[in-house]
Write a protein that holds these residues in place. Structure first.
Motif, PDB file in Angstrom:
ATOM      1  N   LEU A 108       0.859  -1.174   0.000  1.00  0.00           N
ATOM      2  CA  LEU A 108       0.000   0.000   0.000  1.00  0.00           C
ATOM      3  C   LEU A 108       0.899   1.230   0.000  1.00  0.00           C
ATOM      4  N   SER A 109       0.746   2.103  -0.993  1.00  0.00           N
ATOM      5  CA  SER A 109       1.634   3.259  -1.086  1.00  0.00           C
ATOM      6  C   SER A 109       0.840   4.557  -1.082  1.00  0.00           C
ATOM      7  N   SER A 110       1.579   5.659  -0.908  1.00  0.00           N
ATOM      8  CA  SER A 110       0.966   7.004  -0.850  1.00  0.00           C
ATOM      9  C   SER A 110      -0.260   6.982   0.058  1.00  0.00           C
ATOM     10  N   LEU A 111      -0.056   6.460   1.248  1.00  0.00           N
ATOM     11  CA  LEU A 111      -1.177   6.199   2.148  1.00  0.00           C
ATOM     12  C   LEU A 111      -1.944   7.461   2.519  1.00  0.00           C
ATOM     13  N   GLU A 112      -3.260   7.287   2.610  1.00  0.00           N
ATOM     14  CA  GLU A 112      -4.169   8.357   2.999  1.00  0.00           C
ATOM     15  C   GLU A 112      -4.895   7.948   4.265  1.00  0.00           C
ATOM     16  N   LEU A 113      -5.475   8.928   4.950  1.00  0.00           N
ATOM     17  CA  LEU A 113      -6.195   8.628   6.186  1.00  0.00           C
ATOM     18  C   LEU A 113      -7.283   7.583   5.949  1.00  0.00           C
ATOM     19  N   GLY A 114      -7.923   7.657   4.800  1.00  0.00           N
ATOM     20  CA  GLY A 114      -9.011   6.750   4.468  1.00  0.00           C
ATOM     21  C   GLY A 114      -8.588   5.313   4.224  1.00  0.00           C
ATOM     22  N   ASP A 115      -7.292   5.075   4.174  1.00  0.00           N
ATOM     23  CA  ASP A 115      -6.804   3.695   4.003  1.00  0.00           C
ATOM     24  C   ASP A 115      -6.762   2.950   5.327  1.00  0.00           C
ATOM     25  N   SER A 116      -6.996   3.661   6.416  1.00  0.00           N
ATOM     26  CA  SER A 116      -7.034   3.011   7.722  1.00  0.00           C
ATOM     27  C   SER A 116      -8.146   1.972   7.728  1.00  0.00           C
ATOM     28  N   ALA A 117      -7.800   0.737   8.047  1.00  0.00           N
ATOM     29  CA  ALA A 117      -8.769  -0.357   7.988  1.00  0.00           C
ATOM     30  C   ALA A 117      -8.110  -1.626   8.496  1.00  0.00           C
ATOM     31  N   LEU A 118      -8.929  -2.669   8.560  1.00  0.00           N
ATOM     32  CA  LEU A 118      -8.421  -4.014   8.809  1.00  0.00           C
ATOM     33  C   LEU A 118      -8.220  -4.681   7.460  1.00  0.00           C
ATOM     34  N   TYR A 119      -7.070  -5.246   7.244  1.00  0.00           N
ATOM     35  CA  TYR A 119      -6.784  -5.945   5.996  1.00  0.00           C
ATOM     36  C   TYR A 119      -6.661  -7.432   6.302  1.00  0.00           C
ATOM     37  N   PHE A 120      -7.540  -8.204   5.657  1.00  0.00           N
ATOM     38  CA  PHE A 120      -7.561  -9.645   5.879  1.00  0.00           C
ATOM     39  C   PHE A 120      -7.010 -10.380   4.675  1.00  0.00           C
ATOM     40  N   CYS A 121      -6.333 -11.440   4.970  1.00  0.00           N
ATOM     41  CA  CYS A 121      -5.916 -12.385   3.962  1.00  0.00           C
ATOM     42  C   CYS A 121      -6.687 -13.678   4.224  1.00  0.00           C
ATOM     43  N   ALA A 122      -7.066 -14.347   3.169  1.00  0.00           N
ATOM     44  CA  ALA A 122      -7.725 -15.643   3.293  1.00  0.00           C
ATOM     45  C   ALA A 122      -7.114 -16.586   2.273  1.00  0.00           C
ATOM     46  N   SER A 123      -7.217 -17.877   2.535  1.00  0.00           N
ATOM     47  CA  SER A 123      -6.701 -18.833   1.569  1.00  0.00           C
ATOM     48  C   SER A 123      -7.694 -19.973   1.380  1.00  0.00           C
ATOM     49  N   SER A 124      -7.583 -20.640   0.243  1.00  0.00           N
ATOM     50  CA  SER A 124      -8.392 -21.819  -0.036  1.00  0.00           C
ATOM     51  C   SER A 124      -7.593 -22.742  -0.930  1.00  0.00           C
ATOM     52  N   VAL A 125      -8.020 -24.009  -0.984  1.00  0.00           N
ATOM     53  CA  VAL A 125      -7.276 -24.987  -1.767  1.00  0.00           C
ATOM     54  C   VAL A 125      -7.300 -24.617  -3.237  1.00  0.00           C
ATOM     55  N   LYS A 126      -8.510 -24.480  -3.762  1.00  0.00           N
ATOM     56  CA  LYS A 126      -8.632 -24.102  -5.170  1.00  0.00           C
ATOM     57  C   LYS A 126      -9.849 -23.223  -5.313  1.00  0.00           C
ATOM     58  N   GLY A 127     -11.019 -23.823  -5.160  1.00  0.00           N
ATOM     59  CA  GLY A 127     -12.246 -23.053  -5.234  1.00  0.00           C
ATOM     60  C   GLY A 127     -12.739 -22.725  -3.847  1.00  0.00           C
ATOM     61  N   THR A 128     -13.974 -22.308  -3.754  1.00  0.00           N
ATOM     62  CA  THR A 128     -14.535 -21.969  -2.453  1.00  0.00           C
ATOM     63  C   THR A 128     -15.421 -23.083  -1.919  1.00  0.00           C
ATOM     64  N   ASP A 129     -15.284 -24.301  -2.487  1.00  0.00           N
ATOM     65  CA  ASP A 129     -16.118 -25.410  -2.037  1.00  0.00           C
ATOM     66  C   ASP A 129     -16.046 -25.582  -0.532  1.00  0.00           C
ATOM     67  N   TYR A 130     -14.898 -25.373   0.006  1.00  0.00           N
ATOM     68  CA  TYR A 130     -14.722 -25.570   1.437  1.00  0.00           C
ATOM     69  C   TYR A 130     -14.699 -24.249   2.190  1.00  0.00           C
ATOM     70  N   GLY A 131     -14.968 -23.162   1.510  1.00  0.00           N
ATOM     71  CA  GLY A 131     -14.913 -21.857   2.157  1.00  0.00           C
ATOM     72  C   GLY A 131     -13.485 -21.395   2.323  1.00  0.00           C
ATOM     73  N   TYR A 132     -13.350 -20.148   2.598  1.00  0.00           N
ATOM     74  CA  TYR A 132     -12.027 -19.594   2.853  1.00  0.00           C
ATOM     75  C   TYR A 132     -11.623 -19.863   4.302  1.00  0.00           C
ATOM     76  N   THR A 133     -10.324 -19.802   4.544  1.00  0.00           N
ATOM     77  CA  THR A 133      -9.792 -19.726   5.894  1.00  0.00           C
ATOM     78  C   THR A 133      -9.149 -18.357   6.025  1.00  0.00           C
ATOM     79  N   PHE A 134      -9.609 -17.591   6.994  1.00  0.00           N
ATOM     80  CA  PHE A 134      -9.120 -16.224   7.162  1.00  0.00           C
ATOM     81  C   PHE A 134      -8.002 -16.148   8.184  1.00  0.00           C
ATOM     82  N   GLY A 135      -7.097 -15.216   7.958  1.00  0.00           N
ATOM     83  CA  GLY A 135      -6.126 -14.854   8.971  1.00  0.00           C
ATOM     84  C   GLY A 135      -6.766 -13.892   9.956  1.00  0.00           C
ATOM     85  N   SER A 136      -6.012 -13.510  10.970  1.00  0.00           N
ATOM     86  CA  SER A 136      -6.564 -12.636  12.016  1.00  0.00           C
ATOM     87  C   SER A 136      -6.462 -11.161  11.653  1.00  0.00           C
ATOM     88  N   GLY A 137      -5.849 -10.854  10.504  1.00  0.00           N
ATOM     89  CA  GLY A 137      -5.869  -9.498   9.985  1.00  0.00           C
ATOM     90  C   GLY A 137      -4.713  -8.624  10.435  1.00  0.00           C
TER      91      GLY A 137
END
Lengths: 113, 115
Positions: free
Chosen positions: A78-107
């Motif tokens: 994230l570059s040239s950051l602005e005040l409005g970029d303040s947020a929680l950023y989550f990463c999630a992963s899955s095997v291939k598709g969403t058949d099993y749903g995502y697994t989220f990190g804690s952010g």
């Protein structure tokens, strides 16, 4: 522990700066997704990578970029950051598709001051 | 494109009472549907999912949801809630055979369980 690791957990930085958020997906998962969560926008899909290649783009600003490395970990820049970029950023992963749903990190909670 | 509407931003309920959190979706193609829960200061955790088959889906922590194709709904229910169920609940949808499997989330419903 979900198996998806995000670092750092908290980040405070000034406007105009650049930061890198890191995500290690669950073992065996090939897809990585990045989401932004803010009070006014809710959960917004940013970008998806599958086995190193960009698969889909959502509401990602041009100031933001991401990549997935050969070991499958991913970074969101994230570059040239602005005040409005303040947020929680989550990463999630899955095997291939969403058949099993995502697994989220804690952010990563990003605060831009 | 898909979209999700969670009509209730907040649902207050007393402990041991039943609860229903509403979710409606819009899509021109068949979809997979999910419910996630987010406890304070934590990431999202999968509660349950509908992929195909029985329209009544059971998930973790005693929650269940019913897929209603004609009403394009996927409401979440629990017959008796506990204080520990206080959290934000998100409904999500993805296209069955989309080019990408990105999840589209609703705006969330805060379930506030009172003693």
């Amino acid at each position: 522990d979900s198996g998806v690791t995000q670092t750092p957990k908290h980040l405070i930085t000034a406007t105009g700066q650049r930061v890198t958020l890191r995500c290690s997906p669950r073992s065996g998962d090939l897809s990585v997704y990045w989401y932004q969560q803010s009070l006014d926008q809710g959960l917004q899909f940013l970008i998806q990578y599958y086995n190193g290649e960009e698969r889909a783009k959502g509401n990602i600003l041009e100031r933001f970029s991401a990549q997935q490395f050969p070991d499958l970990h991913s970074e969101l820049n994230l570059s040239s950051l602005e005040l409005g970029d303040s947020a929680l950023y989550f990463c999630a992963s899955s095997v291939k598709g969403t058949d099993y749903g995502y697994t989220f990190g804690s952010g990563t909670r990003l605060t831009v001051v | 494109a898909q979209s999700v509407t969670q009509l209730d931003s907040q649902v207050p309920v007393f402990e041991e009472a039943p609860v229903e959190l509403r979710c409606n979706y819009s899509s021109s193609v068949s979809v997979y549907l999910f419910w996630y829960v987010q406890y304070p200061n934590q990431g999202l955790q999968l509660l349950l999912k509908y992929l195909s088959g029985s329209t009544l889906v059971k998930g973790i922590n005693g929650f269940e949801a019913e897929f209603n194709k004609s009403q394009t709904s996927f409401h979440l229910r629990k017959p008796s809630v506990h204080i520990s169920d206080t959290a934000e609940y998100f409904c999500a949808v993805t296209a069955l055979r989309g080019a990408t499997n990105k999840l589209i989330f609703g705006t969330g419903t805060l379930l506030a369980v009172q003693p």
